[in-house]
Write a protein that holds these residues in place. Sequence first.
Motif, PDB file in Angstrom:
ATOM      1  N   GLU A   1      -9.533   0.584  -3.643  1.00  0.00           N
ATOM      2  CA  GLU A   1      -8.344  -0.076  -4.198  1.00  0.00           C
ATOM      3  C   GLU A   1      -7.853  -1.201  -3.293  1.00  0.00           C
ATOM      4  O   GLU A   1      -7.463  -2.270  -3.755  1.00  0.00           O
ATOM      5  CB  GLU A   1      -7.195   0.930  -4.341  1.00  0.00           C
ATOM      6  CG  GLU A   1      -7.329   1.920  -5.456  1.00  0.00           C
ATOM      7  CD  GLU A   1      -6.083   2.810  -5.516  1.00  0.00           C
ATOM      8  OE1 GLU A   1      -5.353   2.714  -6.503  1.00  0.00           O
ATOM      9  OE2 GLU A   1      -5.850   3.587  -4.571  1.00  0.00           O
ATOM     10  N   ASN A   2      -7.864  -0.951  -2.000  1.00  0.00           N
ATOM     11  CA  ASN A   2      -7.394  -1.947  -1.031  1.00  0.00           C
ATOM     12  C   ASN A   2      -8.177  -3.251  -1.163  1.00  0.00           C
ATOM     13  O   ASN A   2      -7.614  -4.347  -1.117  1.00  0.00           O
ATOM     14  CB  ASN A   2      -7.513  -1.363   0.377  1.00  0.00           C
ATOM     15  CG  ASN A   2      -7.179  -2.368   1.461  1.00  0.00           C
ATOM     16  OD1 ASN A   2      -8.021  -3.138   1.876  1.00  0.00           O
ATOM     17  ND2 ASN A   2      -5.937  -2.371   1.909  1.00  0.00           N
ATOM     18  N   VAL A   3      -9.483  -3.112  -1.365  1.00  0.00           N
ATOM     19  CA  VAL A   3     -10.349  -4.278  -1.496  1.00  0.00           C
ATOM     20  C   VAL A   3      -9.985  -5.085  -2.744  1.00  0.00           C
ATOM     21  O   VAL A   3     -10.125  -6.306  -2.773  1.00  0.00           O
ATOM     22  CB  VAL A   3     -11.827  -3.802  -1.558  1.00  0.00           C
ATOM     23  CG1 VAL A   3     -12.723  -4.871  -2.125  1.00  0.00           C
ATOM     24  CG2 VAL A   3     -12.294  -3.344  -0.193  1.00  0.00           C
TER      25      VAL A   3
ATOM     26  N   TYR B   1      -2.420  -8.342  -3.556  1.00  0.00           N
ATOM     27  CA  TYR B   1      -0.966  -8.298  -3.390  1.00  0.00           C
ATOM     28  C   TYR B   1      -0.607  -8.092  -1.915  1.00  0.00           C
ATOM     29  O   TYR B   1       0.329  -8.691  -1.389  1.00  0.00           O
ATOM     30  CB  TYR B   1      -0.479  -7.134  -4.266  1.00  0.00           C
ATOM     31  CG  TYR B   1       0.990  -6.810  -4.357  1.00  0.00           C
ATOM     32  CD1 TYR B   1       1.977  -7.723  -4.041  1.00  0.00           C
ATOM     33  CD2 TYR B   1       1.379  -5.546  -4.824  1.00  0.00           C
ATOM     34  CE1 TYR B   1       3.320  -7.369  -4.166  1.00  0.00           C
ATOM     35  CE2 TYR B   1       2.718  -5.198  -4.959  1.00  0.00           C
ATOM     36  CZ  TYR B   1       3.687  -6.111  -4.611  1.00  0.00           C
ATOM     37  OH  TYR B   1       4.996  -5.757  -4.739  1.00  0.00           O
ATOM     38  N   HIS B   2      -1.397  -7.269  -1.211  1.00  0.00           N
ATOM     39  CA  HIS B   2      -1.025  -6.916   0.161  1.00  0.00           C
ATOM     40  C   HIS B   2      -1.434  -7.974   1.185  1.00  0.00           C
ATOM     41  O   HIS B   2      -0.921  -7.964   2.309  1.00  0.00           O
ATOM     42  CB  HIS B   2      -1.665  -5.579   0.563  1.00  0.00           C
ATOM     43  CG  HIS B   2      -3.097  -5.674   1.013  1.00  0.00           C
ATOM     44  ND1 HIS B   2      -4.155  -5.758   0.148  1.00  0.00           N
ATOM     45  CD2 HIS B   2      -3.642  -5.738   2.263  1.00  0.00           C
ATOM     46  CE1 HIS B   2      -5.282  -5.840   0.831  1.00  0.00           C
ATOM     47  NE2 HIS B   2      -5.018  -5.837   2.109  1.00  0.00           N
ATOM     48  N   ALA B   3      -2.343  -8.868   0.791  1.00  0.00           N
ATOM     49  CA  ALA B   3      -3.059  -9.644   1.809  1.00  0.00           C
ATOM     50  C   ALA B   3      -2.129 -10.401   2.758  1.00  0.00           C
ATOM     51  O   ALA B   3      -2.233 -10.294   3.968  1.00  0.00           O
ATOM     52  CB  ALA B   3      -4.046 -10.591   1.141  1.00  0.00           C
TER      53      ALA B   3
ATOM     54  N   LEU C   1       0.628  -7.538   4.571  1.00  0.00           N
ATOM     55  CA  LEU C   1       0.172  -6.611   5.616  1.00  0.00           C
ATOM     56  C   LEU C   1      -0.529  -7.353   6.753  1.00  0.00           C
ATOM     57  O   LEU C   1      -0.388  -6.988   7.916  1.00  0.00           O
ATOM     58  CB  LEU C   1      -0.787  -5.573   5.002  1.00  0.00           C
ATOM     59  CG  LEU C   1      -1.413  -4.578   5.979  1.00  0.00           C
ATOM     60  CD1 LEU C   1      -0.363  -3.646   6.579  1.00  0.00           C
ATOM     61  CD2 LEU C   1      -2.497  -3.740   5.273  1.00  0.00           C
ATOM     62  N   HIS C   2      -1.285  -8.388   6.408  1.00  0.00           N
ATOM     63  CA  HIS C   2      -2.075  -9.095   7.423  1.00  0.00           C
ATOM     64  C   HIS C   2      -1.327 -10.362   7.841  1.00  0.00           C
ATOM     65  O   HIS C   2      -1.285 -11.344   7.104  1.00  0.00           O
ATOM     66  CB  HIS C   2      -3.456  -9.467   6.876  1.00  0.00           C
ATOM     67  CG  HIS C   2      -4.195  -8.297   6.289  1.00  0.00           C
ATOM     68  ND1 HIS C   2      -4.491  -7.170   7.019  1.00  0.00           N
ATOM     69  CD2 HIS C   2      -4.705  -8.082   5.047  1.00  0.00           C
ATOM     70  CE1 HIS C   2      -5.148  -6.310   6.249  1.00  0.00           C
ATOM     71  NE2 HIS C   2      -5.278  -6.842   5.047  1.00  0.00           N
ATOM     72  N   LEU C   3      -0.743 -10.320   9.031  1.00  0.00           N
ATOM     73  CA  LEU C   3       0.165 -11.395   9.434  1.00  0.00           C
ATOM     74  C   LEU C   3      -0.476 -12.429  10.349  1.00  0.00           C
ATOM     75  O   LEU C   3       0.201 -13.306  10.879  1.00  0.00           O
ATOM     76  CB  LEU C   3       1.387 -10.782  10.135  1.00  0.00           C
ATOM     77  CG  LEU C   3       2.234  -9.879   9.237  1.00  0.00           C
ATOM     78  CD1 LEU C   3       3.318  -9.185  10.040  1.00  0.00           C
ATOM     79  CD2 LEU C   3       2.848 -10.678   8.094  1.00  0.00           C
TER      80      LEU C   3
ATOM     81  N   GLU D   1      -5.845  -3.718   9.800  1.00  0.00           N
ATOM     82  CA  GLU D   1      -4.811  -2.911   9.141  1.00  0.00           C
ATOM     83  C   GLU D   1      -5.369  -2.113   7.969  1.00  0.00           C
ATOM     84  O   GLU D   1      -4.861  -1.037   7.654  1.00  0.00           O
ATOM     85  CB  GLU D   1      -3.664  -3.809   8.654  1.00  0.00           C
ATOM     86  CG  GLU D   1      -2.833  -4.447   9.760  1.00  0.00           C
ATOM     87  CD  GLU D   1      -3.396  -5.782  10.274  1.00  0.00           C
ATOM     88  OE1 GLU D   1      -4.449  -6.216   9.762  1.00  0.00           O
ATOM     89  OE2 GLU D   1      -2.777  -6.376  11.187  1.00  0.00           O
ATOM     90  N   ASP D   2      -6.403  -2.672   7.332  1.00  0.00           N
ATOM     91  CA  ASP D   2      -6.969  -1.967   6.177  1.00  0.00           C
ATOM     92  C   ASP D   2      -7.591  -0.628   6.569  1.00  0.00           C
ATOM     93  O   ASP D   2      -7.764   0.254   5.733  1.00  0.00           O
ATOM     94  CB  ASP D   2      -8.018  -2.839   5.480  1.00  0.00           C
ATOM     95  CG  ASP D   2      -7.393  -4.075   4.856  1.00  0.00           C
ATOM     96  OD1 ASP D   2      -6.235  -3.989   4.403  1.00  0.00           O
ATOM     97  OD2 ASP D   2      -8.052  -5.131   4.839  1.00  0.00           O
ATOM     98  N   GLY D   3      -7.943  -0.494   7.855  1.00  0.00           N
ATOM     99  CA  GLY D   3      -8.471   0.781   8.328  1.00  0.00           C
ATOM    100  C   GLY D   3      -7.398   1.850   8.434  1.00  0.00           C
ATOM    101  O   GLY D   3      -7.695   3.036   8.468  1.00  0.00           O
TER     102      GLY D   3
END
Lengths: 161, 414
Positions: free
Chosen positions: B208-210, B214-216, B219-221, B360-362
């Motif tokens: 799902e994360n892949v 929306y999160h990119a 979450l990833h700053l 972060e995805d980990g």
Amino acid sequence: MAIWGNVDSNVPAVTALLADYAACIDADALEQWPDFFTTECHYKITTAYNHAKGLPVGLIYAHNRAMLEDRVVALRKANIYEAQRYRHVVSGARITGGTGDLVEAETSFLVVRTMHDGAQDLFASGRYLDRIDTSGNRPLFAEKIVVLDSDKIDTLLAIPL
Amino acid sequence: MKTPSSAAAPSLWPDPGFTHIPYELYDDPEIYARERERIFMGPTWNYLALECEIPNPGDYKATTVGDVPVVVVRAKDGSVNAFENRCAHRGALLCLERFGNARAFTCVYHAWSYDQAGKLVGVAFEKGVKGAGGMPPSFKRGDHNLRTLKTATKAGLVFGTFDHAAPSLDDYLGPEIGGRLERVLGKPVKVLGYNTQVLRNNWKLYAENVKDPYHASILHLFFTTFKVNRLTQKGGILVDGSGAHHVSYSMIDGNSAEAEYRDAKLRSDSDEFGLKEPSLLDGRDEFGDGITLQILSVFPSLVLQQIRNSLVVRQIVPKGPDRSEVIWTHYGFDDDDGDLTDLRLRQANMVGPAGYISMEDGAVGAFVQRALPGTRGERSIVMMGGDGVESQASRATETSIRGFWKAYRSLMGL
Ligand code: FES
Ligand SMILES: [Fe+2]
């Protein structure tokens, strides 16, 4: 220089450098971590498998000290990860070669990772393959290849090794 | 092994559609077993290998489909075979090495041996010793060949399916996804290195994360912290008709990608929060189409990633209801020049377990997994961008996640 059984005059200095290096990371003094390297250093974290097969990609790969400084800023300001600490246990250094002011050394390490909630795991084991510039008033890593014994990284690798 | 009866299904997932996902799906052992049967051993095509990993006759790779051990072998005629990595006698693993070369596969336990197609060709002491013992006359070698997978190759990737009646790989992918896949694999490939990320979460949380654009930027700053501004970019999400596969991409609008790379580097350079070593952001428009990012997923377990010049095949491997692994295979092309290889190695800093824009995805999957207790009967919300599974130009959407669940629901019969 002998591979086995050497009592090289560089052993005490190299052992002390590695002890300082590990203590710096374990004390979370990451801002000082790049100071252990020359400006044109190479730093790479790779796996034993990639290293043995000559596969060049690293988990972390830097071709100068500025890239190490960028990584510290990213860890402090950009990346999101749960609070965690490392505890390095570093073996005595073996001098494996070198010419002039450059000393090549190999050292084993274990890293235990402790999470903020107290969970502890053996996070990594491996070898440091170092080329150390001893020309200045303090020895510096001109090259540090961190060769992890395992291919597997638990969750993420934020803090350098 | 128990699997839930279909009568139990409505109570597990009462909502129609794909906007409300039962948390039970992420830690239920029965669901996990059913996924193995219906998804991984069902009519799906699973990534097995890069062709360049097994170039010569007899070359093999031991891998898994889901968590089922399989071996993929290059046959004498150049075709690729795949079969279960499990001896037909009493079930020992046949291949213990990750890669190797073998004329035949001999089990270490009692030396039953199999040819490169998985056919049983030798049984130790089949006729007994000095006329005593041995297999009874009813034993027929031909009844004990290894279970094979149907294989297909596309653009240097080898896929396999346990379901010999599955649609062809090209039909499975569809032309749009297939074309995007070929886009990043158009030439002979070489491996630049491997690593494996262990995830303390169910495999679907990573899948799902892949598929979650929306999160990119939330979450990833990394890019925002270092003020790596982008020129006006366009992009979007492509979802295939079945919902199963997706591509998300961004590209330069009205300017050349080379110019964006230069611009990103300049801005970063001139800003006090910029990178001290902006060459991390160097890039080459190697595919000539201005696309700087393409994330492609093939249901259930393959992710193909282009982030600038960092090219990676990711394989998602379930390891139990609450654990999974992602195998990262970095690649380049045989004809890469030294500068391009350097770019790939530098940009690899952005991806993987230590990646600036991916570490972060980990962890996020585990944040969900650890919060599962107390969620029986509860459902997560996947409503960004509506309730459909169609392609969308906006990246503020969860359309491709809904696509995943559409394919999942239909295969699982839930
Ligand atoms: S289990 Fe393989 S030969 Fe017996
Ligand atoms: Fe992400």
